[in-house]
Design an enzyme around this catalytic site. Structure first.
Site, PDB file in Angstrom:
ATOM      1  N   SER A 146       0.712  -1.114  -0.158  1.00 20.49           N
ATOM      2  CA  SER A 146       0.058  -0.104  -0.122  1.00 20.49           C
ATOM      3  C   SER A 146       1.317   1.285   0.101  1.00 20.49           C
ATOM      4  O   SER A 146       2.158   0.861   0.600  1.00 20.49           O
ATOM      5  CB  SER A 146      -0.806   0.260   0.785  1.00 20.49           C
ATOM      6  OG  SER A 146      -1.572   1.484   1.502  1.00 20.49           O
ATOM      7  N   TYR A 162      -1.230  -0.719   9.954  1.00 20.85           N
ATOM      8  CA  TYR A 162      -1.730  -1.389   8.999  1.00 20.85           C
ATOM      9  C   TYR A 162      -0.346  -0.873   7.820  1.00 20.85           C
ATOM     10  O   TYR A 162       0.082  -1.883   7.731  1.00 20.85           O
ATOM     11  CB  TYR A 162      -2.792  -0.546   8.664  1.00 20.85           C
ATOM     12  CG  TYR A 162      -3.562  -0.631   6.611  1.00 20.85           C
ATOM     13  CD1 TYR A 162      -3.629  -1.952   6.840  1.00 20.85           C
ATOM     14  CD2 TYR A 162      -2.673   0.492   6.087  1.00 20.85           C
ATOM     15  CE1 TYR A 162      -3.842  -2.371   4.996  1.00 20.85           C
ATOM     16  CE2 TYR A 162      -3.718  -0.051   4.559  1.00 20.85           C
ATOM     17  CZ  TYR A 162      -3.709  -1.124   4.212  1.00 20.85           C
ATOM     18  OH  TYR A 162      -3.610  -1.343   3.148  1.00 20.85           O
TER      19      TYR A 162
HETATM   20  P1  NAP Z   1     -11.864  -4.903  -0.359  1.00 14.80           P
HETATM   21  O1  NAP Z   1     -12.384  -5.273  -1.761  1.00 14.80           O
HETATM   22  O2  NAP Z   1     -12.401  -5.204   0.360  1.00 14.80           O
HETATM   23  O3  NAP Z   1     -11.557  -6.795  -0.649  1.00 14.80           O
HETATM   24  C1  NAP Z   1     -11.076  -7.251   0.097  1.00 14.80           C
HETATM   25  C2  NAP Z   1     -10.938  -9.487  -0.519  1.00 14.80           C
HETATM   26  O4  NAP Z   1     -10.542  -9.889   0.391  1.00 14.80           O
HETATM   27  C3  NAP Z   1     -12.848  -9.791  -0.517  1.00 14.80           C
HETATM   28  O5  NAP Z   1     -12.499 -10.975  -1.880  1.00 14.80           O
HETATM   29  C4  NAP Z   1     -12.862 -10.523   0.669  1.00 14.80           C
HETATM   30  O6  NAP Z   1     -13.402 -12.257   0.576  1.00 14.80           O
HETATM   31  C5  NAP Z   1     -11.440 -11.257   1.093  1.00 14.80           C
HETATM   32  N1  NAP Z   1     -10.385 -11.402   2.141  1.00 14.80           N
HETATM   33  C6  NAP Z   1     -10.750 -10.434   3.213  1.00 14.80           C
HETATM   34  N2  NAP Z   1     -10.005 -11.129   4.262  1.00 14.80           N
HETATM   35  C7  NAP Z   1      -9.305 -11.965   4.123  1.00 14.80           C
HETATM   36  C8  NAP Z   1      -8.747 -13.075   4.984  1.00 14.80           C
HETATM   37  N3  NAP Z   1      -8.591 -12.590   5.626  1.00 14.80           N
HETATM   38  N4  NAP Z   1      -7.880 -14.192   3.566  1.00 14.80           N
HETATM   39  C9  NAP Z   1      -8.710 -14.145   2.232  1.00 14.80           C
HETATM   40  N5  NAP Z   1      -9.502 -13.181   1.837  1.00 14.80           N
HETATM   41  C10 NAP Z   1     -10.099 -12.159   2.850  1.00 14.80           C
HETATM   42  O7  NAP Z   1      -9.957  -5.183  -0.311  1.00 14.80           O
HETATM   43  P2  NAP Z   1      -9.387  -4.336  -1.658  1.00 14.80           P
HETATM   44  O8  NAP Z   1      -9.418  -2.629  -1.513  1.00 14.80           O
HETATM   45  O9  NAP Z   1      -8.951  -5.335  -3.069  1.00 14.80           O
HETATM   46  O10 NAP Z   1      -7.940  -5.234  -0.570  1.00 14.80           O
HETATM   47  C11 NAP Z   1      -6.989  -5.890  -1.565  1.00 14.80           C
HETATM   48  C12 NAP Z   1      -5.962  -5.549  -0.982  1.00 14.80           C
HETATM   49  O11 NAP Z   1      -5.188  -3.748  -1.827  1.00 14.80           O
HETATM   50  C13 NAP Z   1      -5.358  -5.301   0.453  1.00 14.80           C
HETATM   51  O12 NAP Z   1      -3.760  -5.792   0.537  1.00 14.80           O
HETATM   52  C14 NAP Z   1      -5.409  -3.886   0.553  1.00 14.80           C
HETATM   53  O13 NAP Z   1      -4.541  -3.531   1.957  1.00 14.80           O
HETATM   54  C15 NAP Z   1      -4.977  -3.459  -0.550  1.00 14.80           C
HETATM   55  N6  NAP Z   1      -4.891  -1.916  -1.076  1.00 14.80           N
HETATM   56  C16 NAP Z   1      -5.818  -1.362  -0.733  1.00 14.80           C
HETATM   57  C17 NAP Z   1      -6.328  -0.007  -1.020  1.00 14.80           C
HETATM   58  C18 NAP Z   1      -7.896   0.767  -1.322  1.00 14.80           C
HETATM   59  O14 NAP Z   1      -7.603   1.443  -1.096  1.00 14.80           O
HETATM   60  N7  NAP Z   1      -9.297  -0.369  -1.498  1.00 14.80           N
HETATM   61  C19 NAP Z   1      -4.805   0.823  -1.261  1.00 14.80           C
HETATM   62  C20 NAP Z   1      -3.489   0.197  -0.908  1.00 14.80           C
HETATM   63  C21 NAP Z   1      -3.609  -1.014  -0.683  1.00 14.80           C
HETATM   64  P3  NAP Z   1     -14.198 -12.328   2.243  1.00 14.80           P
HETATM   65  O15 NAP Z   1     -14.695 -11.336   3.077  1.00 14.80           O
HETATM   66  O16 NAP Z   1     -15.365 -12.977   1.548  1.00 14.80           O
HETATM   67  O17 NAP Z   1     -13.380 -12.760   2.759  1.00 14.80           O
END
Ligand code: NAP
Length: 252
Positions: free
Chosen positions: A144, A157
């Site tokens: 991130s 985080y």
């Molecule tokens: P998201 O849209 O909320 O999706 C999260 C996904 O992770 C869902 O498929 C969820 O499904 C699954 N999940 C959650 N906890 C889990 C666990 N313990 N084991 C396996 N699966 C799990 O999140 P996102 O924004 O795409 O984030 C994905 C990655 O991008 C993360 O590493 C986050 O730190 C990083 N990131 C995001 C942002 C942002 O602004 N969105 C910015 C920087 C970095 P279930 O609930 O069914 O498990």
């Protein structure tokens, strides 16, 4: 997703946390470029993701995998090997940010959860996958922008995401020359994960303004970077982090 290139024909990709958001978009992009995909999350809604991707012509199977469950981690790797014989691309995408508390007030149980899911599970998953990764494979860790700037609401985080930068370099050294290990540092992307910040109109506007491109990232922006790193176009790139954040300050 309008994808014209097919750089990943014949490859097999495992993506954690891929039933929505960035992980699902990565699985879709890798699939549209020709890879067979294994998608996963904690819940059985993995079936919906599989059906959605199949409808787009992607070869895909699903596995329930909470990344901090040892048996389920083994299961996702076995699912890939049983269905497709080997693995070429491993994307470690799962993360948690259970609190916006400051570090000085963070309970031990929360510190443990952050370390477990955001760092330790990635290491253990890569250990499980390593014997099945063919020469030329690519491992991608999703960090991130907060790894460079662990700001308010994202402090501990962010620190776990900083650890992934080091992990990328350390593993690239261990896994080379046959396997490349790289990292993506996304900026803010409107997903469920980021809803705490993005759903607030004032914060959202501020986040837009902070970028040089005056917009938030999209899941497709992150998927495009992952597909590049997974492909032979990145064959001389390892131990690196690509920042996909619209110019938000990260490093020189
Ligand atoms: P998201 O849209 O909320 O999706 C999260 C996904 O992770 C869902 O498929 C969820 O499904 C699954 N999940 C959650 N906890 C889990 C666990 N313990 N084991 C396996 N699966 C799990 O999140 P996102 O924004 O795409 O984030 C994905 C990655 O991008 C993360 O590493 C986050 O730190 C990083 N990131 C995001 C942002 C942002 O602004 N969105 C910015 C920087 C970095 P279930 O609930 O069914 O498990």
């Amino acid at each position: 997703m309008d994808v014209k290139c097919r750089r990943l024909e014949g490859k097999v990709a495992v993506v954690t946390a891929s039933t929505q958001g960035i992980g699902l978009a990565i699985a879709e992009r890798l699939g549209l470029e020709g890879a067979a995909a294994v998608v996963s999350s904690r819940k059985q809604n993995v079936d919906e993701a599989v059906e959605g991707l199949k409808a787009k012509g992607i070869t895909v199977v699903g596995a329930v995998c909470h990344v901090s469950d040892a048996q389920q981690r083994k299961n996702i790797i076995e699912t890939a090997v049983k269905n497709f014989g080997h693995i070429d691309i491993l994307v470690s995408n799962a993360a948690a940010n259970p609190t916006v508390n400051v570090i000085l007030e963070m309970k031990e149980v929360v510190l443990d959860k952050l370390w477990d899911i955001n760092v330790k599970a990635s290491i253990l998953l890569i250990q499980d996958a390593a014997p099945h990764l063919r020469a030329g494979s690519s491992v991608i860790l999703i960090s991130s922008i907060a790894g460079y700037n662990p700001e308010q609401g994202l402090t501990m985080y962010g620190v776990t995401k900083t650890a992934l930068f080091g992990l990328t370099k350390a593993l690239a050294g261990e896994m080379g020359p046959d396997i490349r290990v790289n990292c993506i540092a996304p900026g803010f992307v409107p997903t469920r994960f980021a809803s705490f910040f993005i759903d607030n109109e004032t914060i959202r506007k501020k986040l837009n303004e902070r970028t040089m491109l005056k917009r938030l990232g999209s899941v497709e922006d992150m998927a495009a970077a992952a597909a590049f790193l997974a492909s032979d176009d990145a064959s001389f790139i390892t131990a690196e982090t690509i920042v996909v954040a619209g110019g938000v300050p990260s490093r020189l």
